[in-house]
Enzyme design. Sequence first.
Site, PDB file in Angstrom:
ATOM      1  N   HIS A 106       0.849  -1.188   0.000  1.00  9.93           N
ATOM      2  CA  HIS A 106       0.000   0.000   0.000  1.00  9.93           C
ATOM      3  C   HIS A 106       0.879   1.231   0.000  1.00  9.93           C
ATOM      4  O   HIS A 106       1.944   1.222   0.607  1.00  9.93           O
ATOM      5  CB  HIS A 106      -0.908   0.017   1.244  1.00  9.93           C
ATOM      6  CG  HIS A 106      -2.090   0.897   1.062  1.00  9.93           C
ATOM      7  ND1 HIS A 106      -2.048   2.237   1.300  1.00  9.93           N
ATOM      8  CD2 HIS A 106      -3.338   0.622   0.624  1.00  9.93           C
ATOM      9  CE1 HIS A 106      -3.222   2.758   1.033  1.00  9.93           C
ATOM     10  NE2 HIS A 106      -4.031   1.804   0.606  1.00  9.93           N
TER      11      HIS A 106
ATOM     12  N   ASP B  30      -7.941  -5.371  -0.037  1.00 10.19           N
ATOM     13  CA  ASP B  30      -8.439  -6.202  -1.124  1.00 10.19           C
ATOM     14  C   ASP B  30      -8.062  -7.671  -0.990  1.00 10.19           C
ATOM     15  O   ASP B  30      -8.517  -8.502  -1.773  1.00 10.19           O
ATOM     16  CB  ASP B  30      -7.907  -5.676  -2.472  1.00 10.19           C
ATOM     17  CG  ASP B  30      -8.527  -4.342  -2.826  1.00 10.19           C
ATOM     18  OD1 ASP B  30      -9.719  -4.171  -2.540  1.00 10.19           O
ATOM     19  OD2 ASP B  30      -7.829  -3.470  -3.368  1.00 10.19           O
TER      20      ASP B  30
HETATM   21  N1  CMC Z   1       4.233  -7.569  -4.883  1.00  6.81           N
HETATM   22  C1  CMC Z   1       5.572  -7.560  -5.044  1.00  6.81           C
HETATM   23  N2  CMC Z   1       6.331  -6.452  -4.862  1.00  6.81           N
HETATM   24  C2  CMC Z   1       5.707  -5.320  -4.526  1.00  6.81           C
HETATM   25  C3  CMC Z   1       4.308  -5.275  -4.321  1.00  6.81           C
HETATM   26  C4  CMC Z   1       3.572  -6.445  -4.524  1.00  6.81           C
HETATM   27  N3  CMC Z   1       2.250  -6.433  -4.354  1.00  6.81           N
HETATM   28  N4  CMC Z   1       3.954  -4.008  -3.981  1.00  6.81           N
HETATM   29  C5  CMC Z   1       5.081  -3.292  -3.950  1.00  6.81           C
HETATM   30  N5  CMC Z   1       6.146  -4.085  -4.276  1.00  6.81           N
HETATM   31  C6  CMC Z   1       7.571  -3.688  -4.291  1.00  6.81           C
HETATM   32  C7  CMC Z   1       7.901  -2.885  -5.544  1.00  6.81           C
HETATM   33  O1  CMC Z   1       8.347  -3.728  -6.592  1.00  6.81           O
HETATM   34  C8  CMC Z   1       8.987  -1.983  -5.020  1.00  6.81           C
HETATM   35  O2  CMC Z   1      10.171  -2.731  -4.912  1.00  6.81           O
HETATM   36  P1  CMC Z   1      11.609  -2.008  -5.147  1.00  6.81           P
HETATM   37  O3  CMC Z   1      11.744  -1.012  -4.047  1.00  6.81           O
HETATM   38  O4  CMC Z   1      12.590  -3.116  -5.070  1.00  6.81           O
HETATM   39  O5  CMC Z   1      11.530  -1.384  -6.500  1.00  6.81           O
HETATM   40  C9  CMC Z   1       8.534  -1.661  -3.590  1.00  6.81           C
HETATM   41  O6  CMC Z   1       7.768  -2.797  -3.194  1.00  6.81           O
HETATM   42  C10 CMC Z   1       7.681  -0.398  -3.467  1.00  6.81           C
HETATM   43  O7  CMC Z   1       6.594  -0.515  -4.377  1.00  6.81           O
HETATM   44  P2  CMC Z   1       5.985   0.688  -5.186  1.00  6.81           P
HETATM   45  O8  CMC Z   1       5.278   0.143  -6.386  1.00  6.81           O
HETATM   46  O9  CMC Z   1       7.041   1.722  -5.424  1.00  6.81           O
HETATM   47  O10 CMC Z   1       4.968   1.239  -4.115  1.00  6.81           O
HETATM   48  P3  CMC Z   1       3.754   2.192  -4.396  1.00  6.81           P
HETATM   49  O11 CMC Z   1       3.464   2.878  -3.135  1.00  6.81           O
HETATM   50  O12 CMC Z   1       3.990   3.051  -5.599  1.00  6.81           O
HETATM   51  O13 CMC Z   1       2.572   1.181  -4.810  1.00  6.81           O
HETATM   52  C11 CMC Z   1       0.771  -0.333  -4.633  1.00  6.81           C
HETATM   53  C12 CMC Z   1       1.573   0.770  -3.936  1.00  6.81           C
HETATM   54  C13 CMC Z   1      -0.486  -0.628  -3.824  1.00  6.81           C
HETATM   55  C14 CMC Z   1       0.333   0.162  -6.033  1.00  6.81           C
HETATM   56  C15 CMC Z   1       1.661  -1.599  -4.757  1.00  6.81           C
HETATM   57  O14 CMC Z   1       2.012  -2.067  -3.462  1.00  6.81           O
HETATM   58  C16 CMC Z   1       0.972  -2.716  -5.551  1.00  6.81           C
HETATM   59  O15 CMC Z   1       1.087  -2.729  -6.781  1.00  6.81           O
HETATM   60  N6  CMC Z   1       0.245  -3.666  -4.865  1.00  6.81           N
HETATM   61  C17 CMC Z   1      -0.494  -4.690  -5.539  1.00  6.81           C
HETATM   62  C18 CMC Z   1      -1.836  -4.138  -6.008  1.00  6.81           C
HETATM   63  C19 CMC Z   1      -2.801  -3.928  -4.853  1.00  6.81           C
HETATM   64  O16 CMC Z   1      -2.994  -4.790  -4.027  1.00  6.81           O
HETATM   65  N7  CMC Z   1      -3.458  -2.753  -4.867  1.00  6.81           N
HETATM   66  C20 CMC Z   1      -4.504  -2.440  -3.869  1.00  6.81           C
HETATM   67  C21 CMC Z   1      -4.101  -1.362  -2.929  1.00  6.81           C
HETATM   68  S1  CMC Z   1      -5.226  -1.250  -1.539  1.00  6.81           S
HETATM   69  C22 CMC Z   1      -6.748  -0.770  -2.221  1.00  6.81           C
HETATM   70  C23 CMC Z   1      -6.743   0.651  -2.561  1.00  6.81           C
HETATM   71  O17 CMC Z   1      -7.035   1.479  -1.699  1.00  6.81           O
HETATM   72  O18 CMC Z   1      -6.434   0.960  -3.733  1.00  6.81           O
END
Ligand code: CMC
Length: 424
Positions: free
Chosen positions: A302, A359
Amino acid sequence: MSDNAKLEIKGNTYELPVITGTEGETAIDITTLRAKSGVITIDNGFMNTGSCKSAITFLDGEKGILRYRGYPIEQLAESSNFVETSYLLFNGELPTKAEHDAFYSKISSFSSLPSGVKNILNQFPATAHPMGVLSATISALSGFYPEYLTAEATEEIKNKSIAQLMAQVKIIMANFYRKTIGKDPVDSNPALGYSKDFLNMMFDKEIDDEVAHALDTLLILHADHEQNCSTSTVRVVGSSHANVFASISGGVDALWGQLHGGANQAVLEMLDEIKNDGGDYKKFINKAKDKDDSFRLMGFGHRVYKNFDPRAKIIKKACDVVLEKLNVQDPLLAIARGLEEEALKDEYFVQRNLYPNVDFYSGIIYKALGIPTNMFTAMFVLGRLPGWLSQWKELREDTTGKIARPRQIYVGENERNYKKISDR
Ligand code: CMC
């Protein structure tokens, strides 16, 4: 000591006001920075940008705190109902019994759709994704209620919009679902209560109180989440003074993606994929960690929660209640539990503070309720509507509000002269 922040750029120092919220959150107000210095700030994905001041929802991602209008989510999930929580979000205070009943009667007064909207709904193929259907029909409502097309958001328009959308979105969803299974729509019966009425319109059968209550709790947990992607979209569209249907329809579109609300559908598809692949969830954890593989563990991570998602904790419990009540033995639950357990002790997930989010378990509950997988994100819409509408109302009431219009750093070609096609 001055309350201002000092920023030094190329030998010049600029003073910028510092503002503090009621929970001690601090921000540097950079509104005047460009006028003073010619410099803008850049913040990919708005990782560190506050887009507004808001009195609706407080969230502390480090501590796993979520409060609506000051009330902890745990207390609301335990003791409130979705209609009461919606009133609270929209109006700022918990309603009295009379206020609650008046609000629900206003919602109940919209117990059908204009026939033109029914016609539009009927034109969609049964295979259409419910999020596309919702976005289009919500936008289409503007064509049937011209009184909303004023630049001004009057008290009457604001109060009517929440009641109307809470009622009609529920009807659109249930009617479309009935069409996909080749059945006639079931009329809304508000006397059943908000969540039970929805389930009844969907399935046309007696709905158990505890099951309806579990759905109500899920809706409460989704009701608002401060400035996330879809809510920010609602605010950005609303900032141009477009009508409320346009704003909410924009929110639906933003929620659809699987990094946001679409994750609940993606979680279930992922669990199914793991099951069909033999159930080896460790293999999928390794895939999620592999930087050459685009696979992510859906329902994990998240932007703001870096400890745990308080909503996920509550949902996990509700999941047990619903499965037991409905006597459902879902093998996907065992896979979800295994995945969670394995990921929580894996260094990759620990280092990056990746925890199950709202989720992760919600899809298992929706599935147990009989809701089709491609409708899960629409269920999120139903829950999030009061939040979006409360944020839209707050935006429209902010007399200092400005149209959302970010700047950019241009990285394209410098000026060059046009050549006719014959000379190229
Ligand atoms: N699986 C594997 N690696 C992950 C995941 C995941 N679900 N989420 C984040 N990471 C890794 C990402 O690859 C990155 O690694 P590194 O630092 O080595 O590059 C690190 O963790 C930080 O991730 P980010 O993408 O920069 O983080 P963000 O804050 O931009 O993204 C997120 C947040 C929710 C989009 C992401 O965690 C994600 O894609 N999760 C899966 C989709 C999901 O479950 N979304 C629902 C969110 S809750 C409902 C809502 O309110 O939307």
